[in-house]
Write a protein that holds these residues in place. Sequence first.
Motif, PDB file in Angstrom:
ATOM      1  N   UNK A  65       0.841  -1.206   0.000  1.00 30.65           N
ATOM      2  CA  UNK A  65       0.000   0.000   0.000  1.00 30.65           C
ATOM      3  C   UNK A  65       0.873   1.252   0.000  1.00 30.65           C
ATOM      4  N   UNK A  66       0.308   2.333  -0.505  1.00 28.62           N
ATOM      5  CA  UNK A  66       1.021   3.615  -0.570  1.00 28.62           C
ATOM      6  C   UNK A  66       0.205   4.684   0.146  1.00 28.62           C
ATOM      7  N   UNK A  67       0.900   5.576   0.843  1.00 26.77           N
ATOM      8  CA  UNK A  67       0.205   6.700   1.495  1.00 26.77           C
ATOM      9  C   UNK A  67      -0.076   7.789   0.467  1.00 26.77           C
ATOM     10  N   UNK A  68      -1.180   8.503   0.638  1.00 30.46           N
ATOM     11  CA  UNK A  68      -1.550   9.614  -0.255  1.00 30.46           C
ATOM     12  C   UNK A  68      -1.353  10.938   0.476  1.00 30.46           C
ATOM     13  N   UNK A  69      -1.013  11.977  -0.283  1.00 30.16           N
ATOM     14  CA  UNK A  69      -0.864  13.270   0.390  1.00 30.16           C
ATOM     15  C   UNK A  69      -2.232  13.905   0.654  1.00 30.16           C
ATOM     16  N   UNK A  70      -3.235  13.607  -0.184  1.00 24.39           N
ATOM     17  CA  UNK A  70      -4.593  14.106   0.105  1.00 24.39           C
ATOM     18  C   UNK A  70      -5.091  13.440   1.375  1.00 24.39           C
ATOM     19  N   UNK A  71      -5.874  14.149   2.132  1.00 21.29           N
ATOM     20  CA  UNK A  71      -6.320  13.536   3.377  1.00 21.29           C
ATOM     21  C   UNK A  71      -7.395  14.329   4.085  1.00 21.29           C
ATOM     22  N   UNK A  72      -7.403  14.201   5.399  1.00 25.32           N
ATOM     23  CA  UNK A  72      -8.485  14.759   6.217  1.00 25.32           C
ATOM     24  C   UNK A  72      -7.890  15.548   7.381  1.00 25.32           C
ATOM     25  N   UNK A  73      -8.536  16.681   7.694  1.00 19.97           N
ATOM     26  CA  UNK A  73      -8.139  17.467   8.861  1.00 19.97           C
ATOM     27  C   UNK A  73      -9.331  17.519   9.823  1.00 19.97           C
ATOM     28  N   UNK A  74      -9.050  17.272  11.084  1.00 18.54           N
ATOM     29  CA  UNK A  74     -10.090  17.310  12.114  1.00 18.54           C
ATOM     30  C   UNK A  74      -9.743  18.440  13.088  1.00 18.54           C
ATOM     31  N   UNK A  92      -7.838   7.604   7.527  1.00 14.43           N
ATOM     32  CA  UNK A  92      -7.339   8.971   7.601  1.00 14.43           C
ATOM     33  C   UNK A  92      -8.082   9.741   8.699  1.00 14.43           C
ATOM     34  N   UNK A  93      -9.411   9.579   8.709  1.00 11.35           N
ATOM     35  CA  UNK A  93     -10.224  10.237   9.734  1.00 11.35           C
ATOM     36  C   UNK A  93      -9.852   9.720  11.128  1.00 11.35           C
ATOM     37  N   UNK A  94      -9.631   8.413  11.253  1.00  9.01           N
ATOM     38  CA  UNK A  94      -9.300   7.832  12.563  1.00  9.01           C
ATOM     39  C   UNK A  94      -7.992   8.418  13.101  1.00  9.01           C
ATOM     40  N   UNK A  95      -6.965   8.484  12.246  1.00  5.90           N
ATOM     41  CA  UNK A  95      -5.667   9.003  12.696  1.00  5.90           C
ATOM     42  C   UNK A  95      -5.784  10.504  12.992  1.00  5.90           C
ATOM     43  N   UNK A  96      -6.461  11.243  12.096  1.00  5.45           N
ATOM     44  CA  UNK A  96      -6.597  12.688  12.291  1.00  5.45           C
ATOM     45  C   UNK A  96      -7.366  12.998  13.582  1.00  5.45           C
ATOM     46  N   UNK A  97      -8.396  12.199  13.855  1.00  8.39           N
ATOM     47  CA  UNK A  97      -9.215  12.405  15.057  1.00  8.39           C
ATOM     48  C   UNK A  97      -8.395  12.180  16.333  1.00  8.39           C
ATOM     49  N   UNK A  98      -7.617  11.099  16.360  1.00 11.96           N
ATOM     50  CA  UNK A  98      -6.796  10.824  17.551  1.00 11.96           C
ATOM     51  C   UNK A  98      -5.743  11.931  17.706  1.00 11.96           C
ATOM     52  N   UNK A  99      -5.133  12.337  16.579  1.00 13.46           N
ATOM     53  CA  UNK A  99      -4.119  13.405  16.668  1.00 13.46           C
ATOM     54  C   UNK A  99      -4.746  14.700  17.181  1.00 13.46           C
ATOM     55  N   UNK A 100      -5.941  15.023  16.684  1.00 15.22           N
ATOM     56  CA  UNK A 100      -6.591  16.278  17.095  1.00 15.22           C
ATOM     57  C   UNK A 100      -6.961  16.236  18.574  1.00 15.22           C
ATOM     58  N   UNK A 101      -7.531  15.116  19.022  1.00 16.35           N
ATOM     59  CA  UNK A 101      -7.939  15.025  20.432  1.00 16.35           C
ATOM     60  C   UNK A 101      -6.724  14.997  21.358  1.00 16.35           C
ATOM     61  N   UNK A 102      -5.630  14.357  20.887  1.00 21.57           N
ATOM     62  CA  UNK A 102      -4.402  14.350  21.702  1.00 21.57           C
ATOM     63  C   UNK A 102      -3.890  15.777  21.839  1.00 21.57           C
ATOM     64  N   UNK A 103      -3.873  16.511  20.720  1.00 18.32           N
ATOM     65  CA  UNK A 103      -3.394  17.901  20.775  1.00 18.32           C
ATOM     66  C   UNK A 103      -4.320  18.742  21.646  1.00 18.32           C
ATOM     67  N   UNK A 104      -5.638  18.519  21.511  1.00 19.20           N
ATOM     68  CA  UNK A 104      -6.610  19.321  22.275  1.00 19.20           C
ATOM     69  C   UNK A 104      -6.496  19.065  23.770  1.00 19.20           C
TER      70      UNK A 104
END
Length: 311
Positions: free
Chosen positions: A38-47, A107-119
């Motif tokens: 699999x390859x990662x894409x630069x397009x993604x999601x921001x939460x 993408x949403x799962x990772x972005x959500x955890x990153x956002x809540x961790x930062x928050x």
Amino acid sequence: MTTHAGPGPSLAPASGAAGGKLILLGEHAVVHGEPAIAAALSSGIRVTIVPREDDLRTVDGEPAGDARLARAIAIAADRLGLGSERGFDTAIEGDLPEAVGLGSSASLSVALVRALAAASGASLSGDALAEAAHAVEGAFHGTPSGVDVTTVLHGGLGWYEVGPPRRWEAIVPAKAIDLVVVVADRRHDTGRTVGSLRERATAHPGLYRPLFRAIGELVREARSAIEAGDRERLGEAMTLDHGLLRACGVSTPALDTAVEEALGKGALGAKLTGGGGGGAIVALSADDAERLAARLDRPGRPAFPLRVPAR
Ligand code: PMV
């Protein structure tokens, strides 16, 4: 700035982002122990998380209408130690088409955890972030292999095995891999296609085990072709993989038509990508992927080029 006293850490407004992913070969069989590439894409999601004074948890300004999304948010908050009394607004934006096999839920799962961790001011280790994101993805997909979240977290091109333990190895292509993604069919439900294939495979292991093994062999062959810069062999492995996925019952007439059309218009190989049952195909271009994308793009069926760079 922190606001709202209550159980668990205080929250401050914060965002987190993550890219999507594209499975080159091995989807579905990966759930059954075979490798995938699999390859990662630069397009993604921001939460973006904004704390509230009450205990409501909204998505884009409204109570979460999608039960799976509400559950994903609850799991992520729980992993960060936030009590259910802790309300916040979640805003989701991005440029990844949803539910077509490009990893929008990972993408949403990772972005959500990153956002809540930062928050909440938590600094999660790589392993804790991965475990939390895998748990959140489970809210969308039931029993995912973890290939999507792992690819999103590592970036680049890689080899994945479900384990346990999960295994990721970076793959370095000898030549750039020029791909075209065609969003060829309606949105799909990966949890459903994975679940019904699992039922068929459990009922008739003698029929499905050889198909999964053959997909695993194609993934091994594809890796050696990528590392040798042999585009023809990679393309052939992809097209054969599509045939096996079709035999597994996860393709659709629209995906099959798009694969045939891509091959007819000069692609070296083509296959469905991701969960199937709808969604997208990926085609390997012999040369300039922009030209192949332009030949495959039509209203209601967008096609876009994508390059996995060489070493
Ligand atoms: O999320 P999707 O639609 O890209 O599919 C993920 C790949 C599968 O192998 C079908 C499921 C999994 O969990 O590995």
